[in-house]
Design an enzyme around this catalytic site. Sequence first.
Site, PDB file in Angstrom:
ATOM      1  N   LYS A  34      -4.233  -4.746  -9.907  1.00 24.57           N
ATOM      2  CA  LYS A  34      -2.875  -4.231  -9.776  1.00 24.57           C
ATOM      3  C   LYS A  34      -1.984  -4.782 -10.879  1.00 24.57           C
ATOM      4  CE  LYS A  34       0.894  -4.160  -6.311  1.00 24.57           C
ATOM      5  NZ  LYS A  34       1.259  -4.600  -4.942  1.00 24.57           N
ATOM      6  N   SER A 111       2.389  -1.103  -1.972  1.00 24.86           N
ATOM      7  CA  SER A 111       2.622  -0.902  -3.384  1.00 24.86           C
ATOM      8  C   SER A 111       1.355  -0.985  -4.224  1.00 24.86           C
ATOM      9  CB  SER A 111       3.636  -1.937  -3.882  1.00 24.86           C
ATOM     10  OG  SER A 111       3.134  -3.254  -3.722  1.00 24.86           O
ATOM     11  N   SER A 135       1.376  -4.283   1.523  1.00 21.64           N
ATOM     12  CA  SER A 135       1.007  -3.507   0.343  1.00 21.64           C
ATOM     13  C   SER A 135      -0.484  -3.409   0.070  1.00 21.64           C
ATOM     14  CB  SER A 135       1.716  -4.070  -0.894  1.00 21.64           C
ATOM     15  OG  SER A 135       3.106  -3.850  -0.790  1.00 21.64           O
TER      16      SER A 135
END
Length: 392
Positions: A34, A111, A135
Site C-alpha cells: 500500500k 483505504s 482499512s
Amino acid sequence: MTDYQELGAFCPDDSITLPGAAEGPLAGLTFAAKDVLDVEGCITGNGHPAWRATHAPAPRSSLAVARVLAAGASLYGRTISDELAYSLTGENFHYGTPLNPAAPDRVPGGSSSGSASATAAGAVDFALGSDCGGSVRVPASYCGIYGMRPTHGRIALEGVCPFAPSFDCVGWFARDAALLEKVGRVLLEDEASPAPVTRLVMPREAFQMLAPEVRTALQPALAQVEKILGPAEEIALAPDGLDTWSATFRTIQAAEIWSSVGEWIEATQPTFGPGVRERFAAAKEVDPEAVARATAHRAEIRARLQVALPPGTLMVLPSTPRVAPPRGAATAEVEVVYRHLAMNLLCIAGLAGLPQVSMPLANQDGLPLGISLVGGRGADTALLAAACHISA
C-alpha cells in the site's frame, strides 16, 4: 507475470519492483505494498498527488516491507490508497477506484483498496496494507479474501505515513488462510505454537444491528466457525450501545489524525474528494473536552474487553454490516448508511488494540460478506491458526 494494470490497483506514478531474498519462508512469492508504506528510494504518495509532490524519497523501507523482502517475497508494485487513508470505500478522487474482482460493479473498500484488489485478482500472492478504522478488514470483506489486523504495536510503524497512532496497524491480505498465517509469522516474528481456543463468544449487539437478510447470509459461516471452535456463547458486550463506542472511536481518531497531518494540510491546502474533505474539516474542529471524555470512555471499553476476552477466548462477529456498496453511490448514502454502521463493528478491535482476522466465508446474493474472529491482545497466532482450521 501477467499485466494487471487494468485493475486500477497499482499506483500510476510508481511501478517499482524489488526482488526478495534468494531463500526464506516466502521465497518465490510476490506481494504488493500500500502507498503508505515506505520503499527505499521511492516517494510514498499516501494516496494523494500533493503529498507525493511535497515529500522526498524514503531513505529506507518500512519495517513490514523489509521483513517480507528478507523472507524471500518479491515486491511487484505499490498499490493505491484512499486519500491520506481517510476512507473506507476505496474510491480515490485523484487516482480512481481499483476494481473489486469479486463484484466489479461494487467498490473494493478502503483505504487499502489497491492491495485488496491486487490480491483478489491474483496479481500478487499477498499484499500489505494498513488498518486504523477498518482499512484492511473492510476491503477483505468486500473483495472476498482474508485480511488480518494484528494487535496494535505488534508490528512497528517505522516507515508508515502518520495517521492516528494509537489505532494504526500494518495489516495484510491473502486469498487463502494458510498463506495469511505464513505471512503473519514473518511479520510478527513469531514461531511459537498458538494458545488453544477454549471458548467462543458472540456479541449480541453486533448481530442485532444487522438487517435480517444479512443475518441469514451469515448463518452458514457462523455454523462453520462453531463446527471448529465450538458453540458460540452470546454475550452483552456494549450495554451503552455500539454506536456510543463508535462515536468515542471517531472522536479520538479525528483528533489524532489532525495532530498528524493537520499542519501539512494547512500549509499545502490540498484538494480532497467528497467525504474525505468533510472528515478533515470536522477533524480540525474536534473539541479537546470531547477528546478527554472519549479517552476516559475508551479506558472503560478496554477494561470491559479484557474481561470478555481472556486467554483462550475468541469472539466471532460480522466483518462489515453489509456487502460492498455500488461504485459511484451518493456520498451521503455511503457515509451514513455504510460507514457509520460499519464503524459500530470495526471500533471494537480498534478501541482496545485487538487483533482481528476477516474470513471470506459468506455471501449475500453472490456478493462477498466477511465474518471475523477477534482475540485478546497478543492472540494473533491463535486467530491465524483458527482461520486455517476453519477454512480447511
